[in-house]
Write a protein that holds these residues in place. Structure first.
Motif, short mmCIF file in Angstrom:
data_model
loop_
_atom_site.label_atom_id
_atom_site.label_comp_id
_atom_site.label_asym_id
_atom_site.label_seq_id
_atom_site.Cartn_x
_atom_site.Cartn_y
_atom_site.Cartn_z
N LEU A 160 52.97 25.95 -2.27
CA LEU A 160 53.17 25.12 -3.47
C LEU A 160 53.26 23.64 -3.10
CD1 LEU A 160 55.83 27.27 -5.38
CD2 LEU A 160 53.34 27.21 -5.71
N PRO A 161 53.05 22.75 -4.05
CA PRO A 161 53.22 21.31 -3.77
C PRO A 161 54.64 21.03 -3.28
CG PRO A 161 52.08 21.63 -5.86
CD PRO A 161 52.54 23.00 -5.42
N VAL A 162 54.74 20.17 -2.27
CA VAL A 162 56.04 19.87 -1.66
C VAL A 162 57.05 19.40 -2.70
CG1 VAL A 162 57.24 18.31 -0.09
CG2 VAL A 162 55.07 19.37 0.60
N ALA A 163 56.61 18.60 -3.66
CA ALA A 163 57.53 17.99 -4.63
C ALA A 163 58.23 19.01 -5.52
CB ALA A 163 56.78 16.98 -5.49
N VAL A 164 57.64 20.17 -5.73
CA VAL A 164 58.24 21.12 -6.66
C VAL A 164 59.12 22.16 -5.96
CG1 VAL A 164 56.26 20.85 -8.20
CG2 VAL A 164 56.35 22.81 -6.65
N VAL A 165 58.99 22.29 -4.66
CA VAL A 165 59.69 23.37 -3.96
C VAL A 165 61.20 23.21 -3.96
CG1 VAL A 165 59.96 24.57 -1.75
CG2 VAL A 165 57.68 23.92 -2.54
N PRO A 166 61.78 22.03 -3.71
CA PRO A 166 63.25 21.93 -3.74
C PRO A 166 63.86 22.38 -5.06
CG PRO A 166 62.34 20.01 -2.65
CD PRO A 166 61.18 20.76 -3.24
N ALA A 167 63.24 22.00 -6.17
CA ALA A 167 63.76 22.43 -7.47
C ALA A 167 63.63 23.93 -7.63
CB ALA A 167 63.02 21.71 -8.60
N LEU A 168 62.49 24.49 -7.21
CA LEU A 168 62.30 25.92 -7.32
C LEU A 168 63.25 26.68 -6.39
CD1 LEU A 168 58.42 26.35 -7.58
CD2 LEU A 168 60.13 26.56 -9.38
N ASP A 169 63.57 26.11 -5.23
CA ASP A 169 64.55 26.74 -4.34
C ASP A 169 65.89 26.90 -5.03
OD1 ASP A 169 63.11 27.33 -2.08
OD2 ASP A 169 63.54 25.45 -1.07
N SER A 170 66.32 25.85 -5.72
CA SER A 170 67.60 25.91 -6.43
C SER A 170 67.56 26.92 -7.56
CB SER A 170 67.96 24.52 -6.97
OG SER A 170 68.13 23.59 -5.92
N VAL A 171 66.45 26.94 -8.28
CA VAL A 171 66.29 27.92 -9.37
C VAL A 171 66.32 29.33 -8.80
CG1 VAL A 171 64.72 28.81 -11.12
CG2 VAL A 171 65.06 26.34 -10.89
N LEU A 172 65.63 29.53 -7.69
CA LEU A 172 65.59 30.86 -7.07
C LEU A 172 66.99 31.32 -6.64
CD1 LEU A 172 64.02 33.28 -5.98
CD2 LEU A 172 63.61 31.98 -3.87
N THR A 173 67.78 30.41 -6.10
CA THR A 173 69.14 30.76 -5.69
C THR A 173 69.96 31.22 -6.88
OG1 THR A 173 69.12 29.20 -3.84
CG2 THR A 173 71.28 29.87 -4.67
N ILE A 174 69.91 30.45 -7.96
CA ILE A 174 70.69 30.79 -9.16
C ILE A 174 70.21 32.10 -9.77
CG2 ILE A 174 71.25 30.04 -11.50
CD1 ILE A 174 71.03 27.14 -10.44
N VAL A 175 68.88 32.26 -9.89
CA VAL A 175 68.33 33.48 -10.50
C VAL A 175 68.69 34.70 -9.67
CG1 VAL A 175 66.19 34.70 -11.02
CG2 VAL A 175 66.46 32.32 -11.72
N THR A 176 68.59 34.59 -8.34
CA THR A 176 68.90 35.73 -7.47
C THR A 176 70.35 36.16 -7.65
OG1 THR A 176 67.26 35.03 -5.83
CG2 THR A 176 68.99 36.54 -5.09
N ILE A 177 71.27 35.19 -7.66
CA ILE A 177 72.69 35.52 -7.81
C ILE A 177 72.96 36.16 -9.17
CG2 ILE A 177 75.00 34.52 -8.02
CD1 ILE A 177 74.16 32.47 -5.92
N VAL A 178 72.35 35.60 -10.22
CA VAL A 178 72.56 36.15 -11.57
C VAL A 178 71.99 37.56 -11.68
CG1 VAL A 178 71.94 35.89 -14.00
CG2 VAL A 178 72.68 33.89 -12.68
N VAL A 179 70.77 37.75 -11.19
CA VAL A 179 70.13 39.06 -11.29
C VAL A 179 70.92 40.12 -10.52
CG1 VAL A 179 68.09 40.38 -10.61
CG2 VAL A 179 67.82 38.18 -11.76
#
Length: 206
Positions: A160-179
């Protein structure tokens, strides 16, 4: 509550703010290195408050150090973005490995987070096989999810484009914990002990 707010600020909000605030002036690599400092600071503050350095704090500090070394040795931003997998892959393996200990990691962590239920949890662990089986199944879910999380972070870092990965990393962390709350609570309900751990204490009369 204060500790949770501090963790959200230092582990999620501050890294994103630093990365997106600095990248246009310093470039992606430097911005990523700087963005690793707030989680490292939080790990140090937690260790000082608890007067011990736990495995998670060690992993955060080691990842920060390795990221800085990688940058000094000429590593690009994608290598730094993949550092999330340095945490989740070992964490997943360690979580699964604790199935062979007397008590698995998820049980120990929950016991620490619920000190007012620690005595009850110890008693149930010693006397109830369904309670023990539930925590072992929960541990498998969390360990497997951490390994899947690691693989997904590597894919994101290199595709993925470098600029979007940090935001997606944070989203992935939150989603994983919630799921992961779903199988955790479902398994405890099936064991018959969810209410005793997370329900409101019964009102007393008289």
């Amino acid at each position: 509550m204060i500790n949770h707010v501090r963790s959200v600020v230092l582990d999620v909000a501050a890294p994103l703010a630093l990365f997106y605030g600095l990248r246009s002036a310093t470039g992606d690599t430097t911005a990523l290195v700087v963005s690793m400092t707030p989680p490292a600071l939080n790990a140090v503050l937690t260790a000082v408050r608890q007067r011990r350095l736990d495995a998670l704090a060690v992993a955060v500090l080691a990842g920060t150090a390795l990221g800085a070394v990688a940058a000094l040795l000429g590593g690009g931003p994608r290598e730094l973005l993949a550092r999330g997998a340095w945490f989740s892959a070992p964490a997943g393996l360690w979580t699964l490995a604790t199935l062979f200990r007397r008590q698995p990691l998820t049980f120990e962590v929950t016991r620490t987070l619920l000190p007012h239920r620690a005595t009850l949890m110890d008693r149930l662990w010693a006397t109830d096989g369904r309670f023990r089986a539930a925590w072992r199944a929960i541990t498998i879910c969390w360990g497997a999810a951490a390994l899947a999380d690691s693989a997904l972070r590597i894919v994101m870092a290199y595709t993925l484009p470098v600029a979007v990965v940090p935001a997606l990393d944070s989203v992935l962390t939150i989603v994983t914990i919630v799921v992961l709350q779903v199988p955790t609570h479902l398994l405890l309900r099936r064991s018959g002990h969810w209410r005793s751990l997370f329900g409101r204490p019964a009102a007393t009369t008289g």
